[in-house]
Design an enzyme around this catalytic site. Structure first.
Site, PDB file in Angstrom:
ATOM      1  N   ASP A 146      18.280  52.931  67.770  1.00 37.57           N
ATOM      2  CA  ASP A 146      19.411  53.773  67.390  1.00 37.57           C
ATOM      3  C   ASP A 146      19.637  53.606  65.890  1.00 37.57           C
ATOM      4  OD1 ASP A 146      22.909  53.986  68.498  1.00 37.57           O
ATOM      5  OD2 ASP A 146      21.857  54.789  66.755  1.00 37.57           O
ATOM      6  N   ILE A 147      19.456  54.652  65.143  1.00 40.38           N
ATOM      7  CA  ILE A 147      19.513  54.564  63.665  1.00 40.38           C
ATOM      8  C   ILE A 147      20.880  54.088  63.168  1.00 40.38           C
ATOM      9  CG2 ILE A 147      20.293  56.940  63.163  1.00 40.38           C
ATOM     10  CD1 ILE A 147      18.057  56.971  60.981  1.00 40.38           C
ATOM     11  N   ASN A 187      23.498  69.801  60.036  1.00 37.05           N
ATOM     12  CA  ASN A 187      23.368  71.268  60.014  1.00 37.05           C
ATOM     13  C   ASN A 187      23.969  71.769  58.698  1.00 37.05           C
ATOM     14  OD1 ASN A 187      26.262  71.544  60.302  1.00 37.05           O
ATOM     15  ND2 ASN A 187      25.949  70.937  62.433  1.00 37.05           N
ATOM     16  N   GLY A 189      23.610  65.181  68.825  1.00 40.50           N
ATOM     17  CA  GLY A 189      22.427  64.379  68.478  1.00 40.50           C
ATOM     18  C   GLY A 189      22.724  63.248  67.508  1.00 40.50           C
ATOM     19  N   VAL A 190      21.783  63.050  66.592  1.00 38.80           N
ATOM     20  CA  VAL A 190      21.942  61.920  65.650  1.00 38.80           C
ATOM     21  C   VAL A 190      23.122  62.175  64.699  1.00 38.80           C
ATOM     22  CG1 VAL A 190      20.332  62.771  63.882  1.00 38.80           C
ATOM     23  CG2 VAL A 190      20.604  60.311  64.225  1.00 38.80           C
ATOM     24  N   ASP A 191      23.389  63.449  64.422  1.00 42.55           N
ATOM     25  CA  ASP A 191      24.523  63.819  63.564  1.00 42.55           C
ATOM     26  C   ASP A 191      25.830  63.291  64.175  1.00 42.55           C
ATOM     27  OD1 ASP A 191      25.602  67.089  62.214  1.00 42.55           O
ATOM     28  OD2 ASP A 191      26.013  65.025  61.602  1.00 42.55           O
ATOM     29  N   SER A 210      14.716  67.485  62.934  1.00 45.38           N
ATOM     30  CA  SER A 210      14.420  68.768  63.626  1.00 45.38           C
ATOM     31  C   SER A 210      13.754  68.628  64.978  1.00 45.38           C
ATOM     32  CB  SER A 210      13.529  69.678  62.745  1.00 45.38           C
ATOM     33  OG  SER A 210      14.305  70.276  61.734  1.00 45.38           O
ATOM     34  N   GLY A 264      14.870  67.427  67.702  1.00 48.10           N
ATOM     35  CA  GLY A 264      15.767  67.435  68.866  1.00 48.10           C
ATOM     36  C   GLY A 264      16.262  68.846  69.105  1.00 48.10           C
ATOM     37  N   VAL A 265      17.526  69.080  68.843  1.00 51.47           N
ATOM     38  CA  VAL A 265      18.152  70.393  69.081  1.00 51.47           C
ATOM     39  C   VAL A 265      17.387  71.514  68.374  1.00 51.47           C
ATOM     40  CG1 VAL A 265      20.226  71.756  68.495  1.00 51.47           C
ATOM     41  CG2 VAL A 265      20.454  69.454  69.458  1.00 51.47           C
TER      42      VAL A 265
END
Ligand code: APR
Length: 353
Positions: A9-10, A23, A31-33, A116, A118-119
């Protein structure tokens, strides 16, 4: 090792900067965001609001707040549309611009997610190849450690079915034929042997000592007549020891017409470790280090075994790591990043680690 690949996990990575796959609005998301904003706390969103959004392929930087990193670099990857709408160029720009920003802010360690993938639907393997290639290009001219943090446990798929089959067959063969492990020496016997070895061979490693084929003339097989005396054959061997690992490494760098930096960067080895090896001709490297340089110098399989033997090692057919490296050497493919991707898929140590 300038480029690491790890699973995790970053938001838990301790480094100078982590990169967010954001985005265009830069106002958070899933997601990671979403994970980064949750871990950083509300002040991250407050600062993001001042940035005025971000173009796809571009990158902007904020503080890290509650995250274990000084900065968050926000970049916006392309949405996958089949691969002919400039997605690869935009994705590469995400990595380049993020790394440029990190360097401008004096970051020595940077962690990326797979932007990019993931979603935004970018095929994972292509996204991973492009990330590694782009980061490697940057590291050729910059001193930085970069972590590619892959999330969750993706299914094992090296992308090379022929290699997967060869490795499986070798492991299966060796599972039936592997010799039983040698019985461990009794502690007392071991320490006496250890003292004798140290007195005869100084600091040379156990493995190097064990690997060295030393033969004595008939009359010397008898126990020493006097504890001070040393058989002349043994003395002559000690007076003209084989070329060490470090000596062979430096010789091969010269023979290849490479600079030190070209060699250790191609080996994915950091400068400090190379300096240690260069300054100590009897340096005892790890096996992964020897193989990293064998790959960087594009040694043949025989030369690779020779360099391993000088450090007291040998290639084995019972470990995926050795089999993967041997497979690529036999194929004449010395791309350390491609080899590391295959090693990573098999949960092995990476070349240069
Ligand atoms: N740590 C590391 N990697 C992670 C984490 C995490 N905590 N969470 C997800 N990932 C991985 C995903 O598994 C994927 O491989 O990050 C990669 C990128 O996936 P996304 O986060 O979906 O990012 P992306 O595909 O670039 O899409 C961006 O998704 O979250 C929204 O706001 C974001 O609209 C933007 C879009």
């Amino acid at each position: 090792m300038p480029l690491h690949m790890i699973r995790g996990d970053i938001t838990t990575v301790h480094c100078d900067a982590i990169v967010n796959a954001a985005n265009n609005a830069l106002l958070g998301g899933g997601g990671v965001d979403g994970a980064i904003h949750r871990a950083a706390g509300p002040k991250l969103l407050e600062e993001c609001r001042t940035l005025g959004g971000c173009q796809t392929g571009e990158a902007k930087i904020t503080k890290g707040y509650r995250l274990p990193c000084r900065y968050v670099i926000h970049t916006v990857g392309p949405i996958w549309q089949g691969g002919n709408a400039g997605e690869p160029e935009l994705l590469a720009a995400c990595y380049r611009n993020s790394l440029r920003l990190a360097a401008e802010h004096g970051c020595e360690t940077v962690a990326f997610p797979l932007i990019s993938a993931g979603v935004y639907g970018y095929p994972r393997r292509e996204a991973q190849h492009l990330a590694i290639r782009t980061i490697a290009e940057f590291l050729a001219d910059h001193e930085m450690t970069v972590l590619l943090v892959l999330f969750g446990s993706q299914e094992r798929n090296s992308g090379h079915p022929e290699m997967d089959r060869w490795i499986a067959s070798q492991l299966q063969q060796n599972a039936f034929h592997s010799a039983p492990a040698p019985a461990a020496a009794a502690p007392a016997e071991k320490s006496a042997r250890e003292k004798q070895r140290k007195s005869l061979f100084g600091r040379r490693s156990e493995a190097a000592h064990a690997a060295r084929p030393v033969c004595f003339a008939e009359e010397e097989s008898a126990p020493f007549s006097d504890s001070e005396a040393m058989p002349s054959t043994l003395r002559s061997i000690l007076q003209s020891p084989d070329e060490s690992f470090s000596q062979m490494l430096l010789r091969k760098i010269d023979e290849r017409g490479m600079t030190d930096a070209q060699c250790y960067k191609k080996a994915n080895i950091d400068r400090k470790l190379f300096s240690k090896i260069r300054s100590d001709l009897h340096y005892q490297p790890k096996k992964v280090t020897v193989l990293a340089f064998a790959i960087a110098l594009e040694l043949s399989l025989d030369e690779t075994n020779d360099m391993l033997q000088k450090a007291g090692y040998a290639l084995s057919h019972s470990t995926p790591f050795d089999l993967i490296v041997e497979y690529y050497i036999r194929k004449g493919n010395y791309n350390v990043y491609e080899i590391n991707e295959a090693l990573f898929e098999y949960d092995q140590l990476l070349i240069g680690a």
